[in-house]
Design a protein around this motif. Sequence first.
Motif, PDB file in Angstrom:
ATOM      1  N   LEU A  30       0.826  -1.208   0.000  1.00 31.29           N
ATOM      2  CA  LEU A  30       0.000   0.000   0.000  1.00 31.29           C
ATOM      3  C   LEU A  30       0.861   1.260   0.000  1.00 31.29           C
ATOM      4  N   LEU A  67      -8.386  -7.039 -10.277  1.00 27.52           N
ATOM      5  CA  LEU A  67      -9.768  -7.193 -10.730  1.00 27.52           C
ATOM      6  C   LEU A  67     -10.409  -5.843 -11.029  1.00 27.52           C
ATOM      7  N   GLY A  68      -9.612  -4.767 -10.872  1.00 27.05           N
ATOM      8  CA  GLY A  68     -10.116  -3.430 -11.193  1.00 27.05           C
ATOM      9  C   GLY A  68     -10.219  -3.250 -12.708  1.00 27.05           C
ATOM     10  N   ILE A  69     -10.467  -2.017 -13.116  1.00 29.88           N
ATOM     11  CA  ILE A  69     -10.637  -1.745 -14.554  1.00 29.88           C
ATOM     12  C   ILE A  69      -9.288  -1.798 -15.258  1.00 29.88           C
ATOM     13  N   LEU A  72      -6.866   1.455 -16.058  1.00 30.54           N
ATOM     14  CA  LEU A  72      -7.017   2.554 -15.094  1.00 30.54           C
ATOM     15  C   LEU A  72      -5.662   3.013 -14.537  1.00 30.54           C
ATOM     16  N   SER A  73      -4.855   2.065 -14.086  1.00 28.48           N
ATOM     17  CA  SER A  73      -3.523   2.424 -13.564  1.00 28.48           C
ATOM     18  C   SER A  73      -2.670   2.992 -14.690  1.00 28.48           C
ATOM     19  N   TRP A 114      -4.868   8.445  -9.680  1.00 28.90           N
ATOM     20  CA  TRP A 114      -5.453   7.100  -9.582  1.00 28.90           C
ATOM     21  C   TRP A 114      -6.708   7.117  -8.709  1.00 28.90           C
ATOM     22  N   PHE A 122     -14.874   6.161 -12.355  1.00 30.48           N
ATOM     23  CA  PHE A 122     -15.184   4.733 -12.497  1.00 30.48           C
ATOM     24  C   PHE A 122     -15.869   4.122 -11.271  1.00 30.48           C
ATOM     25  N   GLU A 124     -14.885   3.257  -8.445  1.00 29.58           N
ATOM     26  CA  GLU A 124     -14.144   2.151  -7.825  1.00 29.58           C
ATOM     27  C   GLU A 124     -13.657   2.590  -6.440  1.00 29.58           C
ATOM     28  N   GLY A 125     -13.620   1.677  -5.509  1.00 34.04           N
ATOM     29  CA  GLY A 125     -13.100   2.008  -4.187  1.00 34.04           C
ATOM     30  C   GLY A 125     -11.580   1.940  -4.182  1.00 34.04           C
ATOM     31  N   PHE A 126     -10.956   2.648  -3.236  1.00 32.50           N
ATOM     32  CA  PHE A 126      -9.504   2.535  -3.119  1.00 32.50           C
ATOM     33  C   PHE A 126      -9.152   2.238  -1.676  1.00 32.50           C
ATOM     34  N   PRO A 127      -8.093   1.491  -1.434  1.00 29.33           N
ATOM     35  CA  PRO A 127      -7.795   1.035  -0.071  1.00 29.33           C
ATOM     36  C   PRO A 127      -7.017   2.065   0.732  1.00 29.33           C
ATOM     37  N   TRP A 128      -7.566   2.531   1.820  1.00 34.40           N
ATOM     38  CA  TRP A 128      -6.819   3.457   2.670  1.00 34.40           C
ATOM     39  C   TRP A 128      -5.798   2.708   3.518  1.00 34.40           C
ATOM     40  N   GLY A 129      -6.161   1.475   3.903  1.00 39.86           N
ATOM     41  CA  GLY A 129      -5.235   0.658   4.715  1.00 39.86           C
ATOM     42  C   GLY A 129      -4.840   1.355   6.001  1.00 39.86           C
TER      43      GLY A 129
END
Lengths: 160, 279
Positions: A30, A67-69, A72-73, A114, A122, A124-129
């Motif tokens: 992360l 498994l994301g789009i 995108l990256s 990103w 999109f 999509e969720g993103f991980p804050w961790g």
Amino acid sequence: MKPIIKGGLTILAAFVLTSALRQLSVPLLLCVNVFTVAVILFGLIEGELQGAVLGMACGLVVDSFSLGIFGLSGLAHTVTGFLSGFISRKMNVLPMGRLFVFTGLMGGLDLGLWVLLSAVFFSEGFPWGGGLLLAQPLVTAALGTVVYLIYRRIKARHER
Amino acid sequence: MPRFLKEQKKPLIFAGLLFAQLVLVSIQVPLGEEPSYLEKAVFFVFAPVQRAVHGLFAGAGRIWDRYIYLRRVETQNQALRDELFHLRQTNMRLTNALADIQETKELEVTLATLQKSFLVAAVIGVDASNIYKSIIIDKGSNHGLTSNMPVLDRNGNVVGRVTAPISLQEATVQLLTDDNSAIGVLSETNKVVGQLVGDARGGRCLFKYVLATNELLVEGEELLTSGFDKIFPPGLKAGTILSIAIDSSLFKRIVVEPHLNFRELGHVAVITQRTDGTR
């Protein structure tokens, strides 16, 4: 060495390092984005176009294991690679302090793009961790500066 | 080449690269969950590299554990012997209990099915862009893996399900914390039925579609798979309820802590065959 071979080897090295980091600790992924460091440094050394192409290729590799789009990256990395090369041609970012700030800002831009693309366009969720993700630009700055200084020293030794 | 194109070559190529990726993103809409050929190709090329890195670390770890770091081995050995003794006793009691309710032939078939029903796989990679979305395992279509096979950790807790892309030797596992994951579950004590949906942002899950008027759930209650989704067999542990809140919606907002622990995710079990013989 031809830029295409350099680029291929850079992607391979970044992928191997990312896989190795996973073996050490998964949450580490992360805050350490080896691909971002590779794209910024490649743009800085080789130029904006090469940086953008490497950014796209790195992004596609990252997305093929996600498994994301797919793509995108790549979008975020392409912009980062291009701007890294473009800005470093317009101003001197090579002194150590400036290099640290520059790679940190570029790392922040990459992460910001990103997050923005993921969340706004999109959904999509993103991980804050637990905030670990926010440390990514700082780690990118530190890692980028160290790797570039090592590269410069090796290059200088070869040229002597 | 026109002068304008020559002067603006770099920005034009940059714009072209961005456009190409936007096209790539757009063409995924009609594809749905199915990965594109390009995505599959990159996965096929780079998956063996990931396998090699995992092999390297696993090899180094084995040398360290087997030949160098031998402290506490005897204590661990004794603990494992004790555990094995207890497991053998339990196994024998369960076999005897089964024999009471089943004919010998039927029993042999049941035991054989149970032994062949899962496959142990090593986790060789993790989603680098979002660690809570997916993992890569070292078993693929050559080992009989197909989409939607349930994946469990070493304690039998739900990890996720096998999903595309699946190569000959590697496969992707969608974690239960992925935003697009949904598992049919019910609460252990009061049998409240709902859906466990992933929340990749925080690595947790949400227990959805429980009416705000439902007073049966309590924090700390265990959630088990219901089997209604026809993917996960019933009775597997998925997570525990962390918090229950009521907002303006018709349903409660229930946050679930999944039993997914990356530190214990070195190896996973893929259920290749249901004990009822289906798959």
